[in-house]
Design a protein around this motif. Sequence first.
Motif, short mmCIF file in Angstrom:
data_model
loop_
_atom_site.label_atom_id
_atom_site.label_comp_id
_atom_site.label_asym_id
_atom_site.label_seq_id
_atom_site.Cartn_x
_atom_site.Cartn_y
_atom_site.Cartn_z
N SER A 114 -0.16 -7.03 11.62
CA SER A 114 -2.05 -5.90 11.35
C SER A 114 -1.97 -5.86 9.88
O SER A 114 -1.43 -6.17 8.93
N ALA A 115 -3.27 -6.09 9.03
CA ALA A 115 -3.62 -5.42 7.32
C ALA A 115 -3.22 -4.47 7.52
O ALA A 115 -3.94 -3.55 7.67
N GLY A 116 -2.95 -4.08 6.19
CA GLY A 116 -2.80 -3.20 5.16
C GLY A 116 -3.21 -3.09 4.02
O GLY A 116 -2.95 -4.00 3.65
N LYS A 117 -3.47 -1.48 3.08
CA LYS A 117 -4.15 -1.73 1.97
C LYS A 117 -3.30 -1.27 1.15
O LYS A 117 -3.38 -0.16 1.49
N MET A 133 7.48 13.17 -17.49
CA MET A 133 7.20 12.43 -15.83
C MET A 133 5.87 12.01 -15.33
O MET A 133 5.16 12.00 -17.12
N VAL A 134 5.99 11.76 -14.36
CA VAL A 134 4.86 10.57 -13.80
C VAL A 134 4.62 11.48 -12.56
O VAL A 134 5.54 11.74 -11.98
N THR A 135 3.36 11.37 -12.60
CA THR A 135 2.51 11.67 -11.77
C THR A 135 2.01 10.73 -11.00
O THR A 135 0.70 9.54 -12.14
N VAL A 136 2.45 9.94 -9.40
CA VAL A 136 0.95 8.55 -8.59
C VAL A 136 0.78 9.60 -7.38
O VAL A 136 1.23 10.36 -6.26
N MET A 137 -0.27 8.55 -7.20
CA MET A 137 -0.37 9.10 -5.97
C MET A 137 -0.69 7.60 -5.03
O MET A 137 -1.85 6.99 -5.32
N ILE A 138 -0.54 7.02 -4.47
CA ILE A 138 -0.26 6.03 -3.26
C ILE A 138 -0.81 5.53 -2.44
O ILE A 138 -0.76 7.05 -0.78
N GLY A 139 -1.84 5.25 -1.66
CA GLY A 139 -2.50 5.18 -1.20
C GLY A 139 -2.59 4.17 0.31
O GLY A 139 -2.31 2.54 -0.58
N LEU A 140 -2.16 4.26 1.35
CA LEU A 140 -1.76 2.64 1.91
C LEU A 140 -3.18 2.88 3.75
O LEU A 140 -3.33 4.50 4.28
N LYS A 141 -4.51 2.52 3.86
CA LYS A 141 -5.36 1.92 4.93
C LYS A 141 -4.53 0.89 5.89
O LYS A 141 -3.97 -0.34 5.12
N ALA A 142 -4.56 1.23 6.91
CA ALA A 142 -3.81 0.39 7.69
C ALA A 142 -5.11 0.31 8.96
O ALA A 142 -5.94 0.99 9.28
N ASP A 143 -5.06 -0.98 9.23
CA ASP A 143 -6.06 -1.06 10.53
C ASP A 143 -5.65 -1.05 11.61
O ASP A 143 -6.00 -1.09 12.69
N SER A 144 -4.30 -0.48 11.99
CA SER A 144 -4.06 -0.30 13.73
C SER A 144 -3.08 0.61 13.45
O SER A 144 -2.98 1.99 12.31
N ALA A 145 -1.65 1.05 14.74
CA ALA A 145 -1.18 2.28 15.51
C ALA A 145 -0.47 2.72 14.18
O ALA A 145 0.96 2.42 14.59
N PHE A 146 -0.36 2.55 12.77
CA PHE A 146 0.32 2.39 12.12
C PHE A 146 1.32 3.78 11.86
O PHE A 146 0.03 4.81 11.89
N ARG A 147 2.23 4.43 12.12
CA ARG A 147 3.03 5.41 12.18
C ARG A 147 3.58 5.44 10.51
O ARG A 147 4.82 5.80 10.33
N LEU A 148 3.16 5.81 9.57
CA LEU A 148 3.19 5.70 8.19
C LEU A 148 4.73 7.45 8.25
O LEU A 148 4.15 8.41 8.37
N ASP A 149 5.85 7.61 7.76
CA ASP A 149 6.35 8.40 7.12
C ASP A 149 6.27 9.14 5.41
O ASP A 149 5.94 9.87 5.80
N SER A 150 7.06 8.03 4.79
CA SER A 150 6.42 8.33 3.48
C SER A 150 6.61 7.57 2.80
O SER A 150 6.76 6.15 2.65
N PHE A 151 6.93 7.15 1.02
CA PHE A 151 6.90 6.12 0.35
C PHE A 151 8.67 6.47 -0.51
O PHE A 151 8.53 7.68 -0.38
N GLU A 152 9.75 5.71 -0.90
CA GLU A 152 10.25 5.63 -1.55
C GLU A 152 10.36 5.08 -2.60
O GLU A 152 9.69 3.81 -3.06
#
Length: 227
Positions: A114-117, A133-152
Motif C-alpha cells: 500500500s502507499a505511504g508518504k 545538535m540536530v533536531t528533526v521531525m519525521i512524518g509518515l502518512k499511511a493509507d492502510s492499517a500500518f503499524r509504525l513503531d519508530s524510526f532508526e
Amino acid sequence: MSFAVWEHSGVQYLEAVDSAGRKLAPVEFDISPFQSSRKGWRQTGMRGTAGEIPLPGVSWIRLQGVWRISLARTLKSRVYELPLSKGTKIDVPLPGNSEEGEEGADVVSVQGPSAGKLVLEDYSTYENQDGKMVTVMIGLKADSAFRLDSFEILNEKDESLKASPLGTNYSSDGDDSSAYWAKRFVFKEPEKLEKLRFRILYQIPHETVAVPVDVKLGMRGKIRKGK
C-alpha cells in the motif's frame, strides 16, 4: 518481541480481597497501548478503578487474576533518505499485516504494497556542551492499517545514531483506513551530514499472552513477600 504499539488490550478485571478477608467488587483496568522504553526495556501502562472503597482499618488489598496482553514482532525497512529541507516528501511502499519483510529489505506484503508518504516536517540545528545538535521531525502518512513503531536514524555508514525521541503526534480516521504519525528526535550531528538517513521500524501481530497477576497493594504501594 515487544508490546503491540497499536493494540489496545481493552478493559479487563482483577478480583479484589482486603486484609479483613472481605471480597470486594472487581477492579477495572484499562490496558494502555501507549508505551515507553528505558534501558532496553519496553514498558506499557495500565490504570485501575476500584469497584468499591474498602472499609476503614484495612491495611492492604490483594488483586488476583489474569491480564491478556498483545505482543508483536518489530521489523525494519530498507534505508530511506530525505534531503535536509523542511517539507521534503517521498512516496514509499508499506506492508499489510503479513509476516513478510526482514531487516534491510523493502517493506512488502503478500497482498501487494500500500502507499505511504514520508515527510521531513522539521529540521534545525543548535549547539550545546555536546557540540552541534540536530533536531528533526519525521512524518509518515499511511493509507492502510500500518503499524509504525519508530524510526532508526543512521549515519553515512548505516550505523544507528543515538537519537533521543522528543515526542509523537498521531491522528487517525478511526477505522484503520489511514493514519498519520510525526515523531521528533534530537541527536549529535555526524560528519558529512548531507541527507537524513533512516529506517522505518514497524510491527506485525504475533500473539496474545496471558499474564498471571497476584499482588498486594497497601497505602505505600506494592507489599512485597516477607513483609
